[in-house]
Design a protein around this motif. Structure first.
Motif, short mmCIF file in Angstrom:
data_model
loop_
_atom_site.label_atom_id
_atom_site.label_comp_id
_atom_site.label_asym_id
_atom_site.label_seq_id
_atom_site.Cartn_x
_atom_site.Cartn_y
_atom_site.Cartn_z
N TRP A 199 -70.41 -35.95 -34.20
CA TRP A 199 -71.72 -35.73 -34.80
C TRP A 199 -71.65 -34.90 -36.08
O TRP A 199 -72.43 -35.11 -37.01
CB TRP A 199 -72.65 -35.04 -33.80
CG TRP A 199 -72.21 -33.66 -33.41
CD1 TRP A 199 -71.39 -33.31 -32.37
CD2 TRP A 199 -72.55 -32.44 -34.07
NE1 TRP A 199 -71.19 -31.96 -32.33
CE2 TRP A 199 -71.90 -31.39 -33.36
CE3 TRP A 199 -73.32 -32.12 -35.19
CZ2 TRP A 199 -72.00 -30.06 -33.74
CZ3 TRP A 199 -73.44 -30.79 -35.56
CH2 TRP A 199 -72.78 -29.77 -34.84
N TRP A 200 -70.72 -33.97 -36.12
CA TRP A 200 -70.65 -33.09 -37.30
C TRP A 200 -70.13 -33.81 -38.54
O TRP A 200 -70.35 -33.35 -39.67
CB TRP A 200 -69.81 -31.85 -36.99
CG TRP A 200 -68.48 -32.12 -36.35
CD1 TRP A 200 -68.19 -32.14 -35.01
CD2 TRP A 200 -67.24 -32.42 -37.02
NE1 TRP A 200 -66.87 -32.43 -34.80
CE2 TRP A 200 -66.25 -32.59 -36.01
CE3 TRP A 200 -66.87 -32.53 -38.35
CZ2 TRP A 200 -64.92 -32.88 -36.31
CZ3 TRP A 200 -65.55 -32.82 -38.66
CH2 TRP A 200 -64.59 -33.00 -37.64
N LEU B 99 -71.33 -36.69 -29.24
CA LEU B 99 -71.57 -35.25 -29.06
C LEU B 99 -70.35 -34.51 -28.53
O LEU B 99 -70.09 -33.37 -28.92
CB LEU B 99 -72.74 -35.04 -28.10
CG LEU B 99 -74.13 -35.42 -28.61
CD1 LEU B 99 -75.18 -35.08 -27.56
CD2 LEU B 99 -74.46 -34.72 -29.92
N THR B 100 -69.57 -35.16 -27.64
CA THR B 100 -68.49 -34.44 -26.96
C THR B 100 -67.10 -35.00 -27.21
O THR B 100 -66.10 -34.34 -26.92
CB THR B 100 -68.73 -34.44 -25.44
OG1 THR B 100 -68.59 -35.78 -24.93
CG2 THR B 100 -70.13 -33.93 -25.11
N TYR C 90 -72.82 -39.61 -25.53
CA TYR C 90 -71.90 -38.56 -25.09
C TYR C 90 -70.65 -38.51 -25.98
O TYR C 90 -70.14 -37.43 -26.26
CB TYR C 90 -71.49 -38.80 -23.64
CG TYR C 90 -72.55 -38.43 -22.64
CD1 TYR C 90 -73.00 -37.12 -22.51
CD2 TYR C 90 -73.12 -39.40 -21.81
CE1 TYR C 90 -73.99 -36.79 -21.59
CE2 TYR C 90 -74.11 -39.08 -20.89
CZ TYR C 90 -74.54 -37.77 -20.79
OH TYR C 90 -75.52 -37.44 -19.89
#
Length: 362
Positions: free
Chosen positions: A95-96, A163-164, A160
């Motif tokens: 995401w970043w 994000l992870t 997911y």
């Protein structure tokens, strides 16, 4: 007050900037839908993150500059920048990645130069180049089409994973990159470039499962995604949102180079269809290179600008260090736009070139 797009002095378009940007976004929908169908829901999550980051960044900077941020946001230019960047990166990138890239595109490449209309470079492509150079591992984690994936993934897996780094069932991005044969997949451009460097011929390389050999090396999913963006691009030309000069000349520049080199040695240099329907050449020709701010503004200049981008794409793809080259080619030619426009300005109406007459010496 809303800005009007007009071609001075005789034609005046009724669309304002926001309407034009929205039409471009609508035209991208077929390509985005096909990209999501073949590569998963991650594309939509990346678009959502990009739009949010773009709008918040633009509003915050304009508020600090004491500008009317509500009017600026309504032109949808920041939204379009975010969407273009989002569809250009791997769908399951962290995401970043999209947050950093979108912030850089809007805050540095666009607003630092004064906002819409003053940026020298295409914001989305400048952001893409920054990400590719800074985070090469994350920017090259493309997944195989879902039909070739060893581990199927759904909408929650995409959420997911972004994000992870892991899906809801515990698979990592590296595991998702393996196909049904257990081989780590890459884009068609990556596969061919790597195989040729290892001494394989082009005809041997297109036997890879990612290719449709009947179409001479066209990727199974890449073709449909490219055709989706092509349909949207033709719609923009029909609606007179963009001119035909840049897309046609850009594709022609690539086709001429690819055709010539494939005739020289078809075992080393891929076919024209391979270059046209793999990678981001179609979306680059119709949605990226046609940026009205950073592209050439004269018809002759647009032909030169587009053709040069096509040639640069072929040069970098063939002999450069990156398998695809749209972002690099566009930024290179963005720097040449002032020079191109200077030498391709149309003659002022009513003026003619006068030959210099030497007066006889008395």
């Amino acid at each position: 007050m809303k800005f009007k797009l007009a071609s001075s002095p005789h034609q005046h378009a009724k669309r304002n900037t926001g309407q034009v940007m929205r039409l471009v976004l609508y035209a991208m929908l077929p390509g985005i839908a096909l990209q999501t169908w073949f590569f998963g829901w991650g594309t939509l999550f990346q678009i959502l993150l990009a739009i949010t980051t773009a709008v918040v960044t633009e509003a915050a900077i304009l508020e600090l500059r004491k500008k009317d941020f509500e009017r600026a946001i309504q032109d949808y230019s920041a939204v379009l920048t975010g969407v273009l960047l989002a569809v250009s990166i791997p769908p399951f990138a962290p995401w970043w990645i999209i947050v950093i890239g979108t912030f850089f595109s809007v805050a540095v490449v666009k607003q630092l130069y004064g906002g819409l209309g003053f940026n020298l470079f295409n914001p989305a492509m400048a952001g893409y180049v920054m990400l590719l150079i800074s985070f090469p591992v994350q920017m090259t984690q493309w997944l195989p089409p879902e039909s070739l994936s060893q581990y199927p993934h759904n909408i929650w897996d995409a959420f997911y994973a972004i994000l992870t780094g892991y899906t809801g069932t515990g698979f990592s991005i590296s595991q998702l990159q393996t196909n049904i044969d257990g081989i780590t997949m890459a884009t068609p451009l990556d596969v061919v470039k790597t195989s040729l460097m290892q001494g394989s011929t082009y005809s041997e390389t297109i036997g890879h499962s990612i290719f449709n050999s009947a179409l001479n090396g066209v990727g199974l999913a890449s073709m449909w995604v490219s055709l989706g963006y092509l349909a949207g691009g033709l719609y923009l030309i029909k609606q007179k949102v963009i001119n035909w000069h840049i897309p046609v000349s850009m594709l022609a520049g690539l086709v001429v180079c690819a055709l010539f080199m494939s005739l020289v040695d078809a075992d080393i240099y891929p076919s024209v269809m391979f270059h046209l329907l793999n990678g981001s050449i179609i979306i680059g020709a119709f949605f990226i290179a046609t940026d009205p701010v950073s592209a050439s503004t004269t018809n002759k200049g647009r032909l030169v600008f587009g053709a040069a981008i096509g040639v640069w794409v072929y040069i970098i793809r063939t002999w450069g260090g990156y398998p695809d080259a749209i972002a690099f080619a566009v930024i290179i030619m963005n720097m040449a736009v002032p020079l191109i426009d200077y030498y391709t300005q149309p003659r002022t109406y009513g003026h003619t070139n006068r030959k210099r007459v030497n007066k006889p010496k008395s």
